[in-house]
Design an enzyme around this catalytic site. Structure first.
Site, PDB file in Angstrom:
ATOM      1  N   ASP A  27     -38.442  -6.628  26.678  1.00 55.58           N
ATOM      2  CA  ASP A  27     -38.368  -7.747  25.503  1.00 55.58           C
ATOM      3  C   ASP A  27     -37.013  -8.464  25.373  1.00 55.58           C
ATOM      4  O   ASP A  27     -36.138  -7.681  25.386  1.00 55.58           O
ATOM      5  CB  ASP A  27     -39.008  -7.223  24.365  1.00 55.58           C
ATOM      6  CG  ASP A  27     -39.779  -8.414  23.523  1.00 55.58           C
ATOM      7  OD1 ASP A  27     -39.928  -9.349  24.014  1.00 55.58           O
ATOM      8  OD2 ASP A  27     -39.764  -8.287  22.173  1.00 55.58           O
ATOM      9  N   ASN A  75     -49.856 -12.539  26.632  1.00 59.95           N
ATOM     10  CA  ASN A  75     -48.734 -13.465  26.580  1.00 59.95           C
ATOM     11  C   ASN A  75     -49.393 -14.867  27.172  1.00 59.95           C
ATOM     12  O   ASN A  75     -48.570 -15.640  27.488  1.00 59.95           O
ATOM     13  CB  ASN A  75     -47.962 -12.862  27.776  1.00 59.95           C
ATOM     14  CG  ASN A  75     -46.857 -11.677  27.282  1.00 59.95           C
ATOM     15  OD1 ASN A  75     -46.463 -10.987  27.896  1.00 59.95           O
ATOM     16  ND2 ASN A  75     -46.428 -12.089  25.767  1.00 59.95           N
TER      17      ASN A  75
HETATM   18  C1  IPE Z   1     -44.209  -7.473  24.891  1.00 58.42           C
HETATM   19  O1  IPE Z   1     -43.409  -8.334  24.326  1.00 58.42           O
HETATM   20  C2  IPE Z   1     -44.921  -7.772  26.478  1.00 58.42           C
HETATM   21  C3  IPE Z   1     -43.701  -7.736  27.176  1.00 58.42           C
HETATM   22  C4  IPE Z   1     -42.649  -7.403  27.252  1.00 58.42           C
HETATM   23  C5  IPE Z   1     -44.171  -7.904  28.539  1.00 58.42           C
HETATM   24  P1  IPE Z   1     -43.911  -9.743  23.474  1.00 58.42           P
HETATM   25  O2  IPE Z   1     -42.610 -10.567  23.225  1.00 58.42           O
HETATM   26  O3  IPE Z   1     -45.122 -10.349  24.198  1.00 58.42           O
HETATM   27  O4  IPE Z   1     -44.273  -8.870  22.206  1.00 58.42           O
HETATM   28  P2  IPE Z   1     -44.680  -9.686  20.692  1.00 58.42           P
HETATM   29  O5  IPE Z   1     -45.203 -10.938  20.837  1.00 58.42           O
HETATM   30  O6  IPE Z   1     -43.058  -9.653  20.189  1.00 58.42           O
HETATM   31  O7  IPE Z   1     -45.007  -8.512  20.059  1.00 58.42           O
HETATM   32  C1  IPE Z   2     -40.294 -10.367  27.246  1.00 55.47           C
HETATM   33  O1  IPE Z   2     -39.345 -11.381  26.890  1.00 55.47           O
HETATM   34  C2  IPE Z   2     -40.856 -10.803  28.769  1.00 55.47           C
HETATM   35  C3  IPE Z   2     -42.111 -11.396  28.358  1.00 55.47           C
HETATM   36  C4  IPE Z   2     -42.950 -11.076  27.451  1.00 55.47           C
HETATM   37  C5  IPE Z   2     -42.938 -11.684  29.792  1.00 55.47           C
HETATM   38  P1  IPE Z   2     -40.005 -12.485  25.849  1.00 55.47           P
HETATM   39  O2  IPE Z   2     -40.119 -13.664  26.567  1.00 55.47           O
HETATM   40  O3  IPE Z   2     -40.901 -12.175  24.877  1.00 55.47           O
HETATM   41  O4  IPE Z   2     -38.245 -12.875  24.939  1.00 55.47           O
HETATM   42  P2  IPE Z   2     -38.333 -13.043  23.314  1.00 55.47           P
HETATM   43  O5  IPE Z   2     -38.908 -11.549  22.940  1.00 55.47           O
HETATM   44  O6  IPE Z   2     -39.079 -14.080  23.152  1.00 55.47           O
HETATM   45  O7  IPE Z   2     -36.994 -12.911  23.244  1.00 55.47           O
HETATM   46 MG    MG Z   3     -40.831 -11.052  23.050  1.00 56.77          MG
END
Ligand code: IPE
Ligand code: IPE
Ligand code: MG
Length: 240
Positions: A27, A75
């Site tokens: 993340d 997502n």
């Molecule tokens: C979790 O991250 C999913 C992945 C890393 C693929 P998210 O960014 O989707 O999680 P939330 O929304 O902060 O809980």
């Molecule tokens: C995790 O990084 C990757 C996916 C969920 C695909 P994020 O895209 O959630 O990055 P942040 O948490 O918004 O910084």
């Molecule tokens: Mg994230």
């Protein structure tokens, strides 16, 4: 002399049978990009590069299994442009995997509800999995993955098989990671302290390690820190 001592490379970390499987919630890609004044999409290609680097390192230190959370069932709520970029990065990764899979020591497995992907992509993922099945290091890549979806899917498979009552062993045998031991350690980058629907069934007794480091900045030293934290814990599994 003291400066020689100081420059001596740190003892290489090696894991033992107590730590066979680490799962990563990768993340922080979006924030990493935004902090650089770039669109969130920019973070995802850097995140993919980090994932490859960390995968190689985990294999090198002697892990047997690694699972990464690449895209969740939630997502899809993101802006179409960002989803499209993530899918493009994923497509490119599959293509590279397909071309280079013979050289690696990796058994690639794709976990999640894969039925939403094109027939061509599904076939490619299945082929990569099949043709690398004899390799020693198992890498589970979770895409369109949700822990609740996984458990529900397992239950529906059991119902279809005629079961009217299920055991824990039945569910363990029908989740997407069937055959893999549960993760010993789950590492989340990006600073949030939650599971976000990752490995709900498998994480019953996993240790958690959280770090504020954003995923594109995540390094081998961060793996070492997580490993050290793991070895400092006492796993009681409900006992004393
Ligand atoms: C979790 O991250 C999913 C992945 C890393 C693929 P998210 O960014 O989707 O999680 P939330 O929304 O902060 O809980
Ligand atoms: C995790 O990084 C990757 C996916 C969920 C695909 P994020 O895209 O959630 O990055 P942040 O948490 O918004 O910084
Ligand atoms: Mg994230």
């Amino acid at each position: 002399m003291f400066w020689k001592k100081k420059n001596k490379p740190a003892e290489a970390v090696r894991v033992d049978e107590r730590l066979q499987h680490i799962a990563f919630i990768m993340d922080g890609n979006g924030r990493w990009a935004q902090r650089r004044g770039m669109p969130r999409e920019y973070g995802h290609s850097h995140g993919a590069a980090t994932f490859k680097k960390i995968g190689r390192y985990c294999e090198k230190i002697g892990l047997r299994y690694m699972t990464v959370y690449a895209f969740s069932t939630e997502n899809w709520k993101r802006p179409q442009k960002e989803v499209d970029t993530i899918m493009k990065v994923f497509d490119e990764y599959i293509e590279q995997c397909f071309l280079e899979m013979e050289e690696d020591n990796v058994h690639f497995q794709f976990i999640g509800n894969l039925s939403i992907f094109s027939a061509e992509l599904q076939e490619k993922m299945a082929r990569i999995d099949r043709e690398t099945a004899h390799k020693p290091f198992v890498l589970n890549i979770a895409v369109n993955y949700g822990g609740r979806e996984e458990i529900t899917h397992a239950c529906n498979e059991l119902i279809r098989a005629g079961k009217t009552e299920v055991t824990e062993a039945d569910i363990s045998a029908h989740i997407y990671t069937a055959g893999c031991p549960d993760p010993d350690l789950i590492v989340r980058s990006g600073g949030d302290l939650r599971s976000s629907n990752f490995l709900l069934w498998q994480s019953a007794y996993s240790e958690y390690y959280y770090t504020d480091v954003l995923w594109p900045d995540f390094s081998a030293e961060d793996v070492d820190r997580a490993v050290a934290a793991f070895y400092s814990r006492k796993r009681r599994y409900g006992g004393v």
